[in-house]
Design a protein around this motif. Sequence first.
Motif, PDB file in Angstrom:
ATOM      1  N   ALA A  11       0.865  -1.187   0.000  1.00 22.45           N
ATOM      2  CA  ALA A  11       0.000   0.000   0.000  1.00 22.45           C
ATOM      3  C   ALA A  11       0.895   1.228   0.000  1.00 22.45           C
ATOM      4  O   ALA A  11       1.865   1.304   0.767  1.00 22.45           O
ATOM      5  CB  ALA A  11      -0.914   0.011   1.216  1.00 22.45           C
ATOM      6  N   GLY A  12       0.587   2.169  -0.879  1.00 21.68           N
ATOM      7  CA  GLY A  12       1.412   3.370  -0.969  1.00 21.68           C
ATOM      8  C   GLY A  12       0.589   4.614  -1.228  1.00 21.68           C
ATOM      9  O   GLY A  12      -0.520   4.533  -1.777  1.00 21.68           O
ATOM     10  N   THR A  13       1.103   5.751  -0.826  1.00 13.98           N
ATOM     11  CA  THR A  13       0.438   7.032  -1.062  1.00 13.98           C
ATOM     12  C   THR A  13       1.430   8.015  -1.639  1.00 13.98           C
ATOM     13  O   THR A  13       2.647   7.836  -1.558  1.00 13.98           O
ATOM     14  CB  THR A  13      -0.156   7.617   0.234  1.00 13.98           C
ATOM     15  N   ALA A  14       0.902   9.079  -2.233  1.00 16.31           N
ATOM     16  CA  ALA A  14       1.735  10.162  -2.766  1.00 16.31           C
ATOM     17  C   ALA A  14       0.987  11.473  -2.585  1.00 16.31           C
ATOM     18  O   ALA A  14      -0.221  11.548  -2.829  1.00 16.31           O
ATOM     19  CB  ALA A  14       2.046   9.935  -4.244  1.00 16.31           C
ATOM     20  N   THR A  15       1.712  12.500  -2.150  1.00 17.71           N
ATOM     21  CA  THR A  15       1.129  13.830  -1.948  1.00 17.71           C
ATOM     22  C   THR A  15       2.108  14.876  -2.444  1.00 17.71           C
ATOM     23  O   THR A  15       3.317  14.741  -2.258  1.00 17.71           O
ATOM     24  CB  THR A  15       0.831  14.076  -0.452  1.00 17.71           C
ATOM     25  N   GLN A  16       1.580  15.908  -3.086  1.00 23.73           N
ATOM     26  CA  GLN A  16       2.392  17.077  -3.419  1.00 23.73           C
ATOM     27  C   GLN A  16       1.602  18.324  -3.072  1.00 23.73           C
ATOM     28  O   GLN A  16       0.362  18.318  -3.097  1.00 23.73           O
ATOM     29  CB  GLN A  16       2.781  17.088  -4.897  1.00 23.73           C
ATOM     30  N   ARG A  17       2.290  19.390  -2.751  1.00 22.99           N
ATOM     31  CA  ARG A  17       1.607  20.650  -2.425  1.00 22.99           C
ATOM     32  C   ARG A  17       2.476  21.797  -2.913  1.00 22.99           C
ATOM     33  O   ARG A  17       3.198  22.432  -2.134  1.00 22.99           O
ATOM     34  CB  ARG A  17       1.338  20.745  -0.928  1.00 22.99           C
ATOM     35  N   CYS A  18       2.411  22.043  -4.206  1.00 25.51           N
ATOM     36  CA  CYS A  18       3.254  23.049  -4.845  1.00 25.51           C
ATOM     37  C   CYS A  18       2.420  24.285  -5.175  1.00 25.51           C
ATOM     38  O   CYS A  18       1.439  24.190  -5.921  1.00 25.51           O
ATOM     39  CB  CYS A  18       3.863  22.500  -6.130  1.00 25.51           C
ATOM     40  N   ASP A  19       2.810  25.425  -4.644  1.00 23.48           N
ATOM     41  CA  ASP A  19       2.094  26.652  -4.970  1.00 23.48           C
ATOM     42  C   ASP A  19       2.314  27.063  -6.424  1.00 23.48           C
ATOM     43  O   ASP A  19       1.463  27.709  -7.031  1.00 23.48           O
ATOM     44  CB  ASP A  19       2.523  27.776  -4.034  1.00 23.48           C
ATOM     45  N   ARG A 122      -4.189  26.073  -8.267  1.00 28.72           N
ATOM     46  CA  ARG A 122      -3.094  27.034  -8.261  1.00 28.72           C
ATOM     47  C   ARG A 122      -2.857  27.617  -9.655  1.00 28.72           C
ATOM     48  O   ARG A 122      -2.509  28.795  -9.796  1.00 28.72           O
ATOM     49  CB  ARG A 122      -1.817  26.361  -7.750  1.00 28.72           C
ATOM     50  N   ALA A 123      -3.069  26.806 -10.679  1.00 33.15           N
ATOM     51  CA  ALA A 123      -2.933  27.317 -12.050  1.00 33.15           C
ATOM     52  C   ALA A 123      -3.981  28.388 -12.323  1.00 33.15           C
ATOM     53  O   ALA A 123      -3.686  29.424 -12.937  1.00 33.15           O
ATOM     54  CB  ALA A 123      -3.055  26.179 -13.049  1.00 33.15           C
ATOM     55  N   ALA A 124      -5.211  28.160 -11.860  1.00 37.10           N
ATOM     56  CA  ALA A 124      -6.267  29.147 -12.060  1.00 37.10           C
ATOM     57  C   ALA A 124      -5.975  30.440 -11.302  1.00 37.10           C
ATOM     58  O   ALA A 124      -6.252  31.544 -11.792  1.00 37.10           O
ATOM     59  CB  ALA A 124      -7.603  28.558 -11.607  1.00 37.10           C
ATOM     60  N   ILE A 125      -5.401  30.302 -10.098  1.00 44.71           N
ATOM     61  CA  ILE A 125      -5.118  31.479  -9.273  1.00 44.71           C
ATOM     62  C   ILE A 125      -3.948  32.276  -9.827  1.00 44.71           C
ATOM     63  O   ILE A 125      -3.973  33.524  -9.868  1.00 44.71           O
ATOM     64  CB  ILE A 125      -4.840  31.048  -7.812  1.00 44.71           C
ATOM     65  N   THR A 126      -2.918  31.579 -10.282  1.00 40.34           N
ATOM     66  CA  THR A 126      -1.686  32.257 -10.719  1.00 40.34           C
ATOM     67  C   THR A 126      -1.662  32.587 -12.201  1.00 40.34           C
ATOM     68  O   THR A 126      -0.767  33.310 -12.660  1.00 40.34           O
ATOM     69  CB  THR A 126      -0.462  31.369 -10.402  1.00 40.34           C
ATOM     70  N   GLY A 127      -2.636  32.062 -12.951  1.00 42.09           N
ATOM     71  CA  GLY A 127      -2.616  32.255 -14.386  1.00 42.09           C
ATOM     72  C   GLY A 127      -1.655  31.326 -15.094  1.00 42.09           C
ATOM     73  O   GLY A 127      -1.344  31.529 -16.284  1.00 42.09           O
ATOM     74  N   GLY A 128      -1.197  30.302 -14.390  1.00 39.60           N
ATOM     75  CA  GLY A 128      -0.296  29.323 -14.982  1.00 39.60           C
ATOM     76  C   GLY A 128      -1.057  28.232 -15.716  1.00 39.60           C
ATOM     77  O   GLY A 128      -2.264  28.345 -15.973  1.00 39.60           O
ATOM     78  N   GLU A 129      -0.355  27.153 -16.037  1.00 38.02           N
ATOM     79  CA  GLU A 129      -0.961  26.047 -16.758  1.00 38.02           C
ATOM     80  C   GLU A 129      -0.796  24.757 -15.965  1.00 38.02           C
ATOM     81  O   GLU A 129       0.175  24.591 -15.226  1.00 38.02           O
ATOM     82  CB  GLU A 129      -0.325  25.895 -18.148  1.00 38.02           C
ATOM     83  N   ALA A 130      -1.760  23.857 -16.152  1.00 40.22           N
ATOM     84  CA  ALA A 130      -1.707  22.542 -15.517  1.00 40.22           C
ATOM     85  C   ALA A 130      -2.145  21.507 -16.548  1.00 40.22           C
ATOM     86  O   ALA A 130      -3.236  20.940 -16.455  1.00 40.22           O
ATOM     87  CB  ALA A 130      -2.611  22.505 -14.281  1.00 40.22           C
ATOM     88  N   PRO A 131      -1.323  21.258 -17.557  1.00 39.51           N
ATOM     89  CA  PRO A 131      -1.737  20.378 -18.651  1.00 39.51           C
ATOM     90  C   PRO A 131      -1.812  18.910 -18.229  1.00 39.51           C
ATOM     91  O   PRO A 131      -1.139  18.479 -17.287  1.00 39.51           O
ATOM     92  CB  PRO A 131      -0.634  20.589 -19.693  1.00 39.51           C
TER      93      PRO A 131
END
Length: 488
Positions: A11-19, A122-131
């Motif tokens: 069993a494994g998990t993964a988390t990221q929290r990048c602004d 975060r992409a919506a807030i910063t105007g970046g992209e999240a393809p």
Amino acid sequence: MDERTPVLVGAGTATQRCDDPAEAVEATELMATALRAAADDAGAGGLLSRVDQIWVPKGTWGYSDPARLVAHSVGAERARSGLADVGILQTAVMGRAAADIAEGRADVVAVVGGEAKYRGLRAAITGGEAPETDQDEAEPDDFVTPHGMIISRAEIDTGLVMATHHYAMIENARRYADAMTLAEHSDAVAGLWARFARTAAANPDAWIRDGLDAATIASPTDGNRMLAWPYTKWHNSQWNVDQAAALLLCSAGTARSLGVPADRWVFPWAAAESNHMVPVTERPAPHRSPGFAHGGQAIAEHVGTATADIDHLDLYSCFPIAVRTQALELGIDPGRDLTVTGGMTWAGGPLNNYVVQSMAKMAAVLRDDPGATGLVTAISGMITKQGLSVWSTEPPPRPFANRDVTEAVAVELVPRPYRTGDGEQATVVSYTVLWGREGPERTVVIGEFADGARTLATSTDTEIMAEATATEFCGRTVTVGADRSFTV
């Protein structure tokens, strides 16, 4: 032990929290990371190359065959890809994996899922992209989808399209059935969620570890606005997370041949599910869930232990009433620890994948308490479909069984007829007041006519909205118009 006995070995998990969304990976890469972690957790090499099936519960992303992307990433090229649509219980996916192993259709099965909604936010807030990776309309080898609609046409036409709206209705019906005052009910619900928050505070994988207290959870503020009375933001599931989880199941014979250490083995003892679908508006008693009652009984009969006596619990926790309903139907003391993660508000609730997250945590809990039993539950829709599974580090007392209690539930849970009114009186079965960002917008009631038929009606009257949030509105008589409005 039969060589075909299914066992969870990793069993494994993964988390990221990048602004900065440019620093974050997409959802399938999070899933692949979780699956590699599950293989590492098993403590044996060669497991990923032996995977026969990879199942992914559908999320908010747009991938058409995410399991294939995960397979390529981890080197599981021979695996069949499977996609379980929204509305398919995650218990059903796990149960299918265990059954396929037990019956010889597969030796190693991976169940993996996740979201990268925080990346998108975060992409919506910063105007970046999240393809996302474009799969050119690739299709999975296997695809399962529910047989019916979770929300009725009448509910959609009335604007009851958010889970918050429906669960608030169920919550208010429960308060009325329990004869609680509004203040007593508010304290009970916030107190339950504060207990979940404390569990999450001690869970390193939890998304929110602030451990908010009951007063903060119950009090509407700018940062905790009311959504659908009596639910504020902090009563709601948190889906804007970047989280993934993966489970690796195989046959006992395969686990032995690969050298998986015995202290990694966690056995599925039994699973049960109900797929009988009745919209909230048409349920005879909206605050009850016969699916959990029948599922719990089926599980208890198979494993020889009542659900109330199982050692560790993780009750599906999209909203407080979901937990409260399960405890009621399963005969579980609501004062017990009801979660191992902290629940979907605090630990995080990646859409349609929380149960994979909670099962990963339950596996760790059971390994730390050898011989104990664990119950993990699942919900699809508005407590529309119900699932349960029991696990232990001890081999099952009987061969694994996946019980379907749908027919028994259908006999008991007969939908009430629905129709609109035309100047008729109806008794309020339940209700909620829906909020916008500027304040309360309308009251919605489930009404019952004298002939037992149900209806939905709304009012934008400010006095009615104020009264409905200050006094008990269930049991009141309203007059329903042909335009689906009501007056008191």
